[in-house]
Enzyme design. Sequence first.
Site, PDB file in Angstrom:
ATOM      1  N   SER A  38       0.823  -1.206   0.000  1.00 30.97           N
ATOM      2  CA  SER A  38       0.000   0.000   0.000  1.00 30.97           C
ATOM      3  C   SER A  38       0.864   1.267   0.000  1.00 30.97           C
ATOM      4  O   SER A  38       1.645   1.485  -0.911  1.00 30.97           O
ATOM      5  CB  SER A  38      -0.964  -0.053   1.192  1.00 30.97           C
ATOM      6  OG  SER A  38      -2.009   0.872   1.067  1.00 30.97           O
ATOM      7  N   ASP A 150      -6.191  -4.281  -1.394  1.00 25.61           N
ATOM      8  CA  ASP A 150      -5.099  -3.898  -0.503  1.00 25.61           C
ATOM      9  C   ASP A 150      -4.281  -5.096  -0.011  1.00 25.61           C
ATOM     10  O   ASP A 150      -4.813  -6.024   0.597  1.00 25.61           O
ATOM     11  CB  ASP A 150      -5.708  -3.165   0.697  1.00 25.61           C
ATOM     12  CG  ASP A 150      -4.683  -2.434   1.541  1.00 25.61           C
ATOM     13  OD1 ASP A 150      -3.505  -2.813   1.523  1.00 25.61           O
ATOM     14  OD2 ASP A 150      -5.077  -1.469   2.216  1.00 25.61           O
TER      15      ASP A 150
END
Length: 252
Positions: A38, A150
């Site tokens: 991320s 994610d």
Amino acid sequence: MKTGLVLSGGGARGVAHIGMLKALEEFGITVDCIAGTSAGAIVGALYAYGYSPDKIFEIISTTGFFKSVRPAWSFTGLLSLDGLRTMLLNYIPENNFAVLKIPMTVATTDIRKGKSEYFSSGELITPILASACVPAIFNPVQIKGNVYVDGGILDNLPVRCIRHECDVVIGSHCNFISPDVDIKNIRNVVERTLLMAIGGNTISSKALCDVLIEPPGLGKYSGFELNKASELFDIGYSFTKANFSKSDFEKI
């Protein structure tokens, strides 16, 4: 000696990684490979491409980098990462892992298979977007027919993917969970819940690091506090300088 660096996800708190990188450079530490999730994947890729910590901070804080997401208004998510793609292309126009000066691995989550998947070759920017794709906030990202979200959902501190090739692994974790939290609204509840869930998958990963940098001061910040970039940078830098020295990063 080969030194690996692992950068966690954490939204705006990921700016602390940049301050940490500046401190490492001042210690004279050379990084030989990087893994990130991320926000950590974004910072890591820019650093691996060759940008200095100061330049990365400039990119993040003064070019509208954080404002590059745009409303999508689809049923799968509220925001599109197309603007972030455009921004990254401006700074890494070749868009390929092969052009990075430091080998990089990006952690993502294959939502259909329910497992982590790691990218280290081929197109660069789409895996980074997938790694940063917080479920229900951003639209899922498709790569070759598979759907990704994610990377932090299953591996927020992706040490395992590079541990075997490193003599020393430095982990930078920016999701310190502070007991002092003020729950004001549903967003706070959702973020706090996600933070705790993700925290569970980092416990074993932290143990695999030879050096773990985890500034407690980050615990009071939300991952959405994009206006606090300077403070977050300073926390990462000051904590690393105050609590570590060059010898801490060298294999005994």
